[in-house]
Motif scaffolding. Structure first.
Motif, PDB file in Angstrom:
ATOM      1  N   PRO A 179      15.033  20.746 -60.345  1.00  0.00           N
ATOM      2  CA  PRO A 179      15.310  20.741 -61.894  1.00  0.00           C
ATOM      3  C   PRO A 179      14.788  19.847 -62.873  1.00  0.00           C
ATOM      4  N   GLU A 180      14.024  18.846 -62.142  1.00  0.00           N
ATOM      5  CA  GLU A 180      13.390  17.752 -63.276  1.00  0.00           C
ATOM      6  C   GLU A 180      11.708  18.305 -63.315  1.00  0.00           C
ATOM      7  N   THR A 181      11.059  18.447 -62.224  1.00  0.00           N
ATOM      8  CA  THR A 181       9.681  18.701 -62.478  1.00  0.00           C
ATOM      9  C   THR A 181       9.455  20.122 -62.637  1.00  0.00           C
ATOM     10  N   ARG A 182      10.495  21.147 -62.323  1.00  0.00           N
ATOM     11  CA  ARG A 182      10.271  22.719 -62.935  1.00  0.00           C
ATOM     12  C   ARG A 182       9.232  23.245 -61.705  1.00  0.00           C
ATOM     13  N   VAL A 183       9.083  22.580 -60.386  1.00  0.00           N
ATOM     14  CA  VAL A 183       8.313  23.305 -59.267  1.00  0.00           C
ATOM     15  C   VAL A 183       9.144  24.003 -58.402  1.00  0.00           C
ATOM     16  N   ALA A 184       8.751  24.941 -58.204  1.00  0.00           N
ATOM     17  CA  ALA A 184       9.529  25.947 -57.468  1.00  0.00           C
ATOM     18  C   ALA A 184       8.919  26.455 -56.167  1.00  0.00           C
ATOM     19  N   ARG A 185       9.657  26.948 -55.144  1.00  0.00           N
ATOM     20  CA  ARG A 185       9.059  27.460 -54.184  1.00  0.00           C
ATOM     21  C   ARG A 185      10.028  28.644 -53.582  1.00  0.00           C
ATOM     22  N   GLN A 186       9.482  29.846 -53.008  1.00  0.00           N
ATOM     23  CA  GLN A 186      10.429  30.760 -52.284  1.00  0.00           C
ATOM     24  C   GLN A 186      10.211  30.410 -50.881  1.00  0.00           C
ATOM     25  N   VAL A 187      11.383  30.426 -50.293  1.00  0.00           N
ATOM     26  CA  VAL A 187      11.338  29.859 -48.759  1.00  0.00           C
ATOM     27  C   VAL A 187      12.155  30.918 -47.923  1.00  0.00           C
ATOM     28  N   ILE A 188      11.812  30.845 -46.757  1.00  0.00           N
ATOM     29  CA  ILE A 188      12.579  31.794 -45.840  1.00  0.00           C
ATOM     30  C   ILE A 188      13.726  30.895 -45.049  1.00  0.00           C
ATOM     31  N   LEU A 189      14.805  30.770 -45.173  1.00  0.00           N
ATOM     32  CA  LEU A 189      15.842  30.176 -44.603  1.00  0.00           C
ATOM     33  C   LEU A 189      16.062  30.390 -42.988  1.00  0.00           C
TER      34      LEU A 189
END
Length: 150
Positions: A118-128
Motif C-alpha cells: 500500500p505504501e510503495t504501490r508495487v504489486a505482484r500477481q502470485v499463485i497461492l
C-alpha cells in the motif's frame, strides 16, 4: 496526465496513482503499470486494473474479502521479499474476475491474487500454495445473487 480507458472514457491521473508490476500480470508480462479504478456502484469492491500503456487492456478485479471475509492469502518468503514486507497481512489483495454472459456465469480467481504494497504501490500477481482456493470460483457461490457484483 490523461489516459483513454476501456471502461471510464478519458481520465486524468497522477504518476503517484500508478501501481507498478515489475513482473507484469500472468500472460501480460510486458504490461507493468496500471491504475486501480473503482466502478460506480461497486461499493469499493468492484474495480478495474487499467493499463497505462494499452488503453484497451483492463482487468475487472474484486476485493476478495467482500466475497469471502475469511480469505487468507499467504505469500512465500521470496514473494514477501520482492514486495518489501515481512508478512502477507501488510499487503492489499485483489482477485481478477472473468466476466461472462450471462453475468451469473462469471468467476473469480482466488488462487492467483494480486498483492499490492500500500505504501510503495508495487504489486505482484502470485499463485497461492493452498488447495483452499481455485482459479475459477463461480461468483454465484458467494451469495452474490447470480453474480451481480461483476
Amino acid at each position: 496526465m490523461k489516459l483513454q480507458t476501456k471502461y471510464f472514457g478519458e481520465i486524468e491521473y497522477e504518476a503517484e496513482d500508478i501501481i507498478s508490476f515489475p513482473a507484469g500480470l500472468f500472460g501480460f508480462e510486458e504490461e507493468q503499470e496500471f491504475l486501480l479504478l473503482p466502478f460506480d456502484g461497486g461499493a469499493g469492491s468492484l474495480l478495474c486494473f487499467q493499463s497505462t500503456h494499452t488503453p484497451a487492456l483492463a482487468f475487472v478485479a474484486m476485493n476478495p474479502f467482500s466475497l469471502l471475509p475469511d480469505y487468507m492469502p499467504v505469500l512465500q518468503p521470496n514473494e514477501l521479499k520482492d514486495l518489501g514486507v515481512k508478512d502477507s497481512q501488510e499487503l492489499g489483495f485483489y482477485v481478477l474476475c472473468v466476466v461472462k454472459k450471462p453475468v451469473s456465469d462469471s468467476t473469480v480467481n482466488l488462487k492467483c491474487p494480486v498483492a499490492i504494497h500500500p505504501e510503495t504501490r508495487v504489486a505482484r500477481q502470485v499463485i497461492l500454495d493452498s488447495d483452499a482456493y481455485e482459479m475459477r470460483h463461480p461468483l454465484a457461490q458467494f451469495g452474490t445473487e447470480g453474480g451481480t457484483l461483476c
